[in-house]
Motif scaffolding. Sequence first.
Motif, PDB file in Angstrom:
ATOM      1  N   VAL A 145       0.853  -1.195   0.000  1.00 58.93           N
ATOM      2  CA  VAL A 145       0.000   0.000   0.000  1.00 58.93           C
ATOM      3  C   VAL A 145       0.893   1.251   0.000  1.00 58.93           C
ATOM      4  O   VAL A 145       1.473   1.600   1.026  1.00 58.93           O
ATOM      5  N   PRO A 146       1.038   1.914  -1.158  1.00 57.82           N
ATOM      6  CA  PRO A 146       1.851   3.129  -1.186  1.00 57.82           C
ATOM      7  C   PRO A 146       1.081   4.320  -0.636  1.00 57.82           C
ATOM      8  O   PRO A 146       0.103   4.764  -1.228  1.00 57.82           O
ATOM      9  N   VAL A 147       1.534   4.797   0.524  1.00 64.60           N
ATOM     10  CA  VAL A 147       0.888   5.945   1.179  1.00 64.60           C
ATOM     11  C   VAL A 147       1.951   6.760   1.910  1.00 64.60           C
ATOM     12  O   VAL A 147       3.061   6.288   2.120  1.00 64.60           O
ATOM     13  N   GLY A 148       1.572   7.959   2.313  1.00 61.97           N
ATOM     14  CA  GLY A 148       2.463   8.797   3.107  1.00 61.97           C
ATOM     15  C   GLY A 148       2.516   8.305   4.550  1.00 61.97           C
ATOM     16  O   GLY A 148       1.702   7.485   4.988  1.00 61.97           O
ATOM     17  N   GLU A 149       3.495   8.828   5.270  1.00 62.50           N
ATOM     18  CA  GLU A 149       3.765   8.411   6.652  1.00 62.50           C
ATOM     19  C   GLU A 149       2.532   8.552   7.566  1.00 62.50           C
ATOM     20  O   GLU A 149       2.344   7.756   8.481  1.00 62.50           O
ATOM     21  N   ASP A 150       1.680   9.528   7.289  1.00 60.89           N
ATOM     22  CA  ASP A 150       0.516   9.755   8.167  1.00 60.89           C
ATOM     23  C   ASP A 150      -0.464   8.579   8.175  1.00 60.89           C
ATOM     24  O   ASP A 150      -1.349   8.516   9.019  1.00 60.89           O
ATOM     25  N   GLN A 151      -0.293   7.651   7.243  1.00 60.08           N
ATOM     26  CA  GLN A 151      -1.227   6.517   7.168  1.00 60.08           C
ATOM     27  C   GLN A 151      -0.711   5.255   7.863  1.00 60.08           C
ATOM     28  O   GLN A 151      -1.358   4.220   7.859  1.00 60.08           O
ATOM     29  N   GLU A 177       1.515  -4.621   3.467  1.00 60.71           N
ATOM     30  CA  GLU A 177       2.626  -3.809   3.980  1.00 60.71           C
ATOM     31  C   GLU A 177       2.576  -2.415   3.406  1.00 60.71           C
ATOM     32  O   GLU A 177       2.197  -2.227   2.255  1.00 60.71           O
ATOM     33  N   MET A 178       3.004  -1.465   4.215  1.00 56.49           N
ATOM     34  CA  MET A 178       3.026  -0.081   3.740  1.00 56.49           C
ATOM     35  C   MET A 178       4.266   0.128   2.880  1.00 56.49           C
ATOM     36  O   MET A 178       5.321  -0.404   3.164  1.00 56.49           O
ATOM     37  N   LEU A 179       4.087   0.882   1.817  1.00 56.73           N
ATOM     38  CA  LEU A 179       5.203   1.193   0.933  1.00 56.73           C
ATOM     39  C   LEU A 179       5.380   2.701   0.984  1.00 56.73           C
ATOM     40  O   LEU A 179       4.512   3.437   0.522  1.00 56.73           O
ATOM     41  N   SER A 180       6.471   3.139   1.611  1.00 55.10           N
ATOM     42  CA  SER A 180       6.604   4.597   1.678  1.00 55.10           C
ATOM     43  C   SER A 180       7.960   5.036   1.146  1.00 55.10           C
ATOM     44  O   SER A 180       8.946   4.313   1.270  1.00 55.10           O
ATOM     45  N   SER A 181       7.982   6.217   0.526  1.00 56.53           N
ATOM     46  CA  SER A 181       9.233   6.700  -0.046  1.00 56.53           C
ATOM     47  C   SER A 181      10.152   7.122   1.104  1.00 56.53           C
ATOM     48  O   SER A 181       9.691   7.628   2.118  1.00 56.53           O
ATOM     49  N   LYS A 182      11.462   6.888   0.895  1.00 62.41           N
ATOM     50  CA  LYS A 182      12.416   7.247   1.970  1.00 62.41           C
ATOM     51  C   LYS A 182      12.399   8.748   2.189  1.00 62.41           C
ATOM     52  O   LYS A 182      12.291   9.239   3.287  1.00 62.41           O
ATOM     53  N   ASP A 246      13.950  17.997   0.956  1.00 61.31           N
ATOM     54  CA  ASP A 246      13.097  16.838   0.639  1.00 61.31           C
ATOM     55  C   ASP A 246      12.299  17.091  -0.640  1.00 61.31           C
ATOM     56  O   ASP A 246      12.176  16.216  -1.503  1.00 61.31           O
ATOM     57  N   ILE A 247      11.749  18.303  -0.743  1.00 65.50           N
ATOM     58  CA  ILE A 247      10.941  18.637  -1.922  1.00 65.50           C
ATOM     59  C   ILE A 247      11.829  18.644  -3.169  1.00 65.50           C
ATOM     60  O   ILE A 247      11.500  18.040  -4.200  1.00 65.50           O
ATOM     61  N   TYR A 248      12.990  19.280  -3.036  1.00 67.91           N
ATOM     62  CA  TYR A 248      13.908  19.348  -4.181  1.00 67.91           C
ATOM     63  C   TYR A 248      14.339  17.943  -4.608  1.00 67.91           C
ATOM     64  O   TYR A 248      14.293  17.590  -5.800  1.00 67.91           O
ATOM     65  N   ALA A 249      14.711  17.129  -3.611  1.00 68.18           N
ATOM     66  CA  ALA A 249      15.178  15.767  -3.929  1.00 68.18           C
ATOM     67  C   ALA A 249      14.064  14.978  -4.623  1.00 68.18           C
ATOM     68  O   ALA A 249      14.319  14.263  -5.602  1.00 68.18           O
TER      69      ALA A 249
END
Length: 331
Positions: A145-151, A177-182, A246-249
């Motif tokens: 499940v690709p979601v942001g950390e808040d989930q 399993e949660m899939l979140s970007s580093k 983070d935004i730039y990366a």
Amino acid sequence: MTEKKKIVYSGIQPSGSLTIGNYIGALSNFAELQENYDCLYCVVDQHAITVEQEPAKLRKNTLDVLALYLACGLDPDKAIIYIQSHVPQHVQLGWVLNTITSLGQLNRMTQYKDKAKKSKEIYAGLLNYPVLMAADILLYQADLVPVGEDQRQHIELTRDLAERFNHRYSPTFVLPEMLSSKVGARIMSLQDPTSKMSKSDPDENGYILVLDEPDAIRRKIKRAVTDSLGQVTYSEDQPGLKNLIDIYASFSKKSVEDIVRDYESLGYGALKEDTAQAVVEVLEPIQGRFKEFRQDKALLEKIYKEGGEKARYLANKTLRKVHKKIGFIEG
Ligand code: AMP
Ligand code: TRP
């Protein structure tokens, strides 16, 4: 022997315009995943009504999210794209899961606590929101499940419910399993880098919308709060700067280390300018495609109708199994 592809499931609420937090934390990962997995992407309109919605706006926002999915590269030939309320099995499984969910656990959900604090009247749907989300995911036996950390807490609840059902009856659900970007799993407000970037922020300089004009994007990034230390490092002590990095990366695909090294000597001004440029370069073509898809009502309708049909077929398979195990008589 070919191995069965893993199943990916995610959803976005049609509750207004999406921010670059939604984009980085979730949406930007969706298109790549459809190349290697069996993906389902839902517009979760039933979740959106846990806070009051104006009917005409909800209709508009639902089609907006759908068009944005397509503009970001989702392809109905590769992924199932659909609207939650078109698949009644979500609510049906949600009911079953409600009967094995403890009230204490729901009361401890931080997103619920935050939203409840802001509402005059607290409705049961807001409390039960995570149970419906669990049903979304479990109906399709999703692995990832690709979601942001808040989930994260909601995914943990989903796993708990799956385990409880499997234990009480017999193995039925996959534990997702949660899939979140580093980098970028939690993008912060540009005006208050200690709180999450959110479209409900009353200060519109705090967030950037995916559909913001390039000038607005540049202006908001220029005004982003940093600090007076004058050094470019990536640390919790400089939350504003860390958020910009983070935004730039995320938008440039440069590594955090490279950015820190390059801007040590160039300074905050250059970092902001180049961050804004990177954001505009990614968002402009998406905005162009969004406008085209959004105007093509017939295409959108065809996509959500076909997607809904495929989703109902899959959802029904799981729901029938569940009902049988519980002891319901087949109709
Ligand atoms: P929502 O708009 O609440 O349906 O959120 C859609 C997706 O965006 C979810 O996967 C969230 O975890 C993600 N998301 C929302 N805000 C942020 C943020 N500030 N940073 C990273 N991801 C976010
Ligand atoms: N709760 C998610 C959010 O606020 C949206 C959502 C609903 C979702 N159902 C889902 C995300 C299933 C992933 C999978 O962002």
